[in-house]
Scaffold this motif. Structure first.
Motif, PDB file in Angstrom:
ATOM      1  N   LEU A  68       0.768  -0.996   0.042  1.00  0.00           N
ATOM      2  CA  LEU A  68      -0.071   0.055   0.067  1.00  0.00           C
ATOM      3  C   LEU A  68       0.897   1.272   0.034  1.00  0.00           C
ATOM      4  O   LEU A  68       0.613   2.313  -0.715  1.00  0.00           O
ATOM      5  N   ASP A  72       0.245   3.998  -2.935  1.00  0.00           N
ATOM      6  CA  ASP A  72      -0.457   5.176  -2.514  1.00  0.00           C
ATOM      7  C   ASP A  72       0.564   6.178  -2.179  1.00  0.00           C
ATOM      8  O   ASP A  72       0.678   6.215  -1.079  1.00  0.00           O
ATOM      9  N   HIS A  75      -0.363   7.858   0.960  1.00  0.00           N
ATOM     10  CA  HIS A  75      -0.248   6.946   1.962  1.00  0.00           C
ATOM     11  C   HIS A  75      -1.792   6.836   2.842  1.00  0.00           C
ATOM     12  O   HIS A  75      -1.731   6.634   4.004  1.00  0.00           O
ATOM     13  N   GLU A  77      -4.846   5.216   2.273  1.00  0.00           N
ATOM     14  CA  GLU A  77      -5.002   3.983   2.311  1.00  0.00           C
ATOM     15  C   GLU A  77      -4.343   3.228   3.137  1.00  0.00           C
ATOM     16  O   GLU A  77      -4.717   2.503   4.222  1.00  0.00           O
ATOM     17  N   GLN A  78      -3.036   3.351   3.127  1.00  0.00           N
ATOM     18  CA  GLN A  78      -2.207   2.697   4.168  1.00  0.00           C
ATOM     19  C   GLN A  78      -2.549   2.909   5.374  1.00  0.00           C
ATOM     20  O   GLN A  78      -2.384   2.137   6.469  1.00  0.00           O
ATOM     21  N   ARG A  80      -5.208   4.051   6.706  1.00  0.00           N
ATOM     22  CA  ARG A  80      -6.821   3.392   6.981  1.00  0.00           C
ATOM     23  C   ARG A  80      -6.468   2.023   7.408  1.00  0.00           C
ATOM     24  O   ARG A  80      -6.914   1.293   8.639  1.00  0.00           O
ATOM     25  N   GLN A  81      -5.763   1.339   6.503  1.00  0.00           N
ATOM     26  CA  GLN A  81      -5.436  -0.202   6.707  1.00  0.00           C
ATOM     27  C   GLN A  81      -4.579  -0.485   8.250  1.00  0.00           C
ATOM     28  O   GLN A  81      -5.118  -1.307   8.940  1.00  0.00           O
TER      29      GLN A  81
END
Length: 129
Positions: A68, A72, A75, A77-78, A80-81
């Motif tokens: 991720l 991205d 960052h 999405e990273q 969030r994950q």
């Protein structure tokens, strides 16, 4: 740029560990002939991998975070994950902590009961003489 021995020393891991993470696709050192050369990027990735392992994440989860990060640039999405996985990990660790505390209390009780029983037996044995 560092060779494998220097990178391993700097990171506090073995050369075998570096080769393991390379085999798993988490790092990709450059090659100069047959020599592995580790850039700043690979060192930083290894630091993230080691931190993830220390925090109890699996190799698969760490790989997902790193993928991720590469995919991205902002960052979002990273993060969030990561937040989601960290929340799950916190919940799991709290459950483990409660289980450990219960086990410890039970073991301390058994230890105290055994100690009292032994003290009672040795007091009784000395009194019979």
């Amino acid at each position: 740029m560092l060779g494998i021995q220097e990178a391993a020393t700097q990171l506090g891991v073995t050369m075998r560990a570096l080769r393991f993470y390379e085999d798993k696709g988490l790092i990709a050192p450059q090659r100069v002939g047959t020599t592995r050369v580790y850039s700043r990027r690979e060192i930083v990735r290894m630091q993230l991998i080691l931190r993830g392992k220390r925090l109890g994440f699996s190799i698969r989860e760490i790989k997902e975070f790193l993928d991720l990060y590469d995919a991205d640039p902002e960052h979002l999405e990273q993060v969030r994950q990561l937040q989601s996985k960290v929340g799950v990990r916190i919940t799991d660790l709290r459950k483990q902590k409660r289980a450990i505390e219960q086990t410890l209390e039970e073991l301390l009780l058994i230890d105290r009961q055994a100690r009292e029983w032994l003290e009672g037996r040795s007091a009784g044995v000395g009194g019979d003489a």
